[in-house]
Design a protein around this motif. Structure first.
Motif, PDB file in Angstrom:
ATOM      1  N   VAL A   1       0.839  -1.203   0.000  1.00  0.00           N
ATOM      2  CA  VAL A   1       0.000   0.000   0.000  1.00  0.00           C
ATOM      3  C   VAL A   1       0.873   1.251   0.000  1.00  0.00           C
ATOM      4  O   VAL A   1       0.609   2.200  -0.746  1.00  0.00           O
ATOM      5  CB  VAL A   1      -0.984  -0.014   1.186  1.00  0.00           C
TER       6      VAL A   1
ATOM      7  N   ARG B   1       0.919   3.944  -3.035  1.00  0.00           N
ATOM      8  CA  ARG B   1       0.480   5.314  -2.755  1.00  0.00           C
ATOM      9  C   ARG B   1       1.625   6.315  -2.913  1.00  0.00           C
ATOM     10  O   ARG B   1       1.509   7.300  -3.635  1.00  0.00           O
ATOM     11  CB  ARG B   1      -0.096   5.387  -1.329  1.00  0.00           C
TER      12      ARG B   1
ATOM     13  N   SER C   1      -4.566   6.383  -6.211  1.00  0.00           N
ATOM     14  CA  SER C   1      -5.549   6.854  -5.235  1.00  0.00           C
ATOM     15  C   SER C   1      -5.900   5.687  -4.310  1.00  0.00           C
ATOM     16  O   SER C   1      -5.622   4.529  -4.621  1.00  0.00           O
ATOM     17  CB  SER C   1      -6.813   7.346  -5.944  1.00  0.00           C
ATOM     18  N   PHE C   2      -6.546   5.996  -3.207  1.00  0.00           N
ATOM     19  CA  PHE C   2      -6.948   4.928  -2.291  1.00  0.00           C
ATOM     20  C   PHE C   2      -7.959   3.999  -2.952  1.00  0.00           C
ATOM     21  O   PHE C   2      -7.935   2.795  -2.727  1.00  0.00           O
ATOM     22  CB  PHE C   2      -7.501   5.507  -0.984  1.00  0.00           C
TER      23      PHE C   2
ATOM     24  N   ILE D   1      -5.934   1.726  -5.160  1.00  0.00           N
ATOM     25  CA  ILE D   1      -5.210   0.751  -4.332  1.00  0.00           C
ATOM     26  C   ILE D   1      -6.163  -0.329  -3.852  1.00  0.00           C
ATOM     27  O   ILE D   1      -5.843  -1.520  -3.900  1.00  0.00           O
ATOM     28  CB  ILE D   1      -4.511   1.447  -3.142  1.00  0.00           C
TER      29      ILE D   1
ATOM     30  N   GLU E   1     -11.779   0.957  -0.568  1.00  0.00           N
ATOM     31  CA  GLU E   1     -11.043   2.215  -0.466  1.00  0.00           C
ATOM     32  C   GLU E   1     -10.740   2.524   0.995  1.00  0.00           C
ATOM     33  O   GLU E   1      -9.644   2.961   1.343  1.00  0.00           O
ATOM     34  CB  GLU E   1     -11.866   3.340  -1.087  1.00  0.00           C
TER      35      GLU E   1
ATOM     36  N   ARG F   1      -7.141   3.244   2.885  1.00  0.00           N
ATOM     37  CA  ARG F   1      -6.864   4.444   3.681  1.00  0.00           C
ATOM     38  C   ARG F   1      -6.354   4.078   5.076  1.00  0.00           C
ATOM     39  O   ARG F   1      -5.372   4.635   5.564  1.00  0.00           O
ATOM     40  CB  ARG F   1      -8.123   5.301   3.829  1.00  0.00           C
TER      41      ARG F   1
ATOM     42  N   PHE G   1      -2.855   2.500   4.927  1.00  0.00           N
ATOM     43  CA  PHE G   1      -1.832   3.513   4.673  1.00  0.00           C
ATOM     44  C   PHE G   1      -1.583   4.349   5.929  1.00  0.00           C
ATOM     45  O   PHE G   1      -0.440   4.603   6.297  1.00  0.00           O
ATOM     46  CB  PHE G   1      -2.240   4.404   3.499  1.00  0.00           C
TER      47      PHE G   1
END
Length: 163
Positions: free
Chosen positions: A118, A122, A128-129, A132, A140, A144, A147
């Motif tokens: 991740v 990123r 973008s999330f 990913i 998503e 987030r 990350f």
């Protein structure tokens, strides 16, 4: 054929960013992206729909990247003409900057697999999330949170406990 054109339009950018994160080379990422879709067309009959198309395509891309690494046993030497003329920092600045980057890369590399992937996607791939999450077959929100936890772990020098 029209379906594959749509798949390409929907997922080419995600595959490219995924490969750019892996390779660090825009030209190579572009070549491998094209090869990914070529291989996808050749093996579309084996796609069973058990995962998202973006996940399937990124798996093909990852295997092509590994294949490329296996083929490339040695780096070709760089000629002096290929080195751009940029101002050089002092020896002390260069050493501190390089050591800091190397320390950060070591910390990122020490993260457990999903967190490491991740962060790479990123930070180095610019995904973008949502992208990913698609690539990893997750949401998503998962991307987030993963990350964020990875950043916290890196801030603490990798000292956070696993959850």
């Amino acid at each position: 054929m029209e379906d594959m054109r749509k798949v390409y339009q929907q997922h080419a950018q995600t595959v490219y960013k995924f490969l750019l994160a892996k390779t660090g080379d825009a030209h190579l990422a572009e070549e491998l992206t094209q090869e990914t879709f070529y291989q996808a067309v050749r093996s579309v009959d084996r796609f069973d729909g058990s995962c998202k198309a973006s996940v399937w395509l990124c798996q093909i891309a990852k295997h092509l990247w590994y294949q490329h690494l296996r083929k490339r046993k040695r780096e070709t030497p760089v000629s002096p003409e290929d080195i751009p003329d940029v101002p050089c920092p002092s020896a002390e600045e260069g050493l501190l900057g390089k050591e800091g980057r190397m320390d950060l890369l070591r910390l990122v590399h020490s993260l457990p697999e999903p967190q490491r992937e991740v962060v790479y996607l990123r930070a180095f791939g610019g995904l973008s999330f949502r992208e990913i999450g698609d690539v990893m077959g997750k949401t998503e929100t998962w991307a987030r949170v993963t990350f964020y936890r990875s950043k916290e772990k890196l801030r603490n020098g990798g000292a956070c406990d696993e959850e």
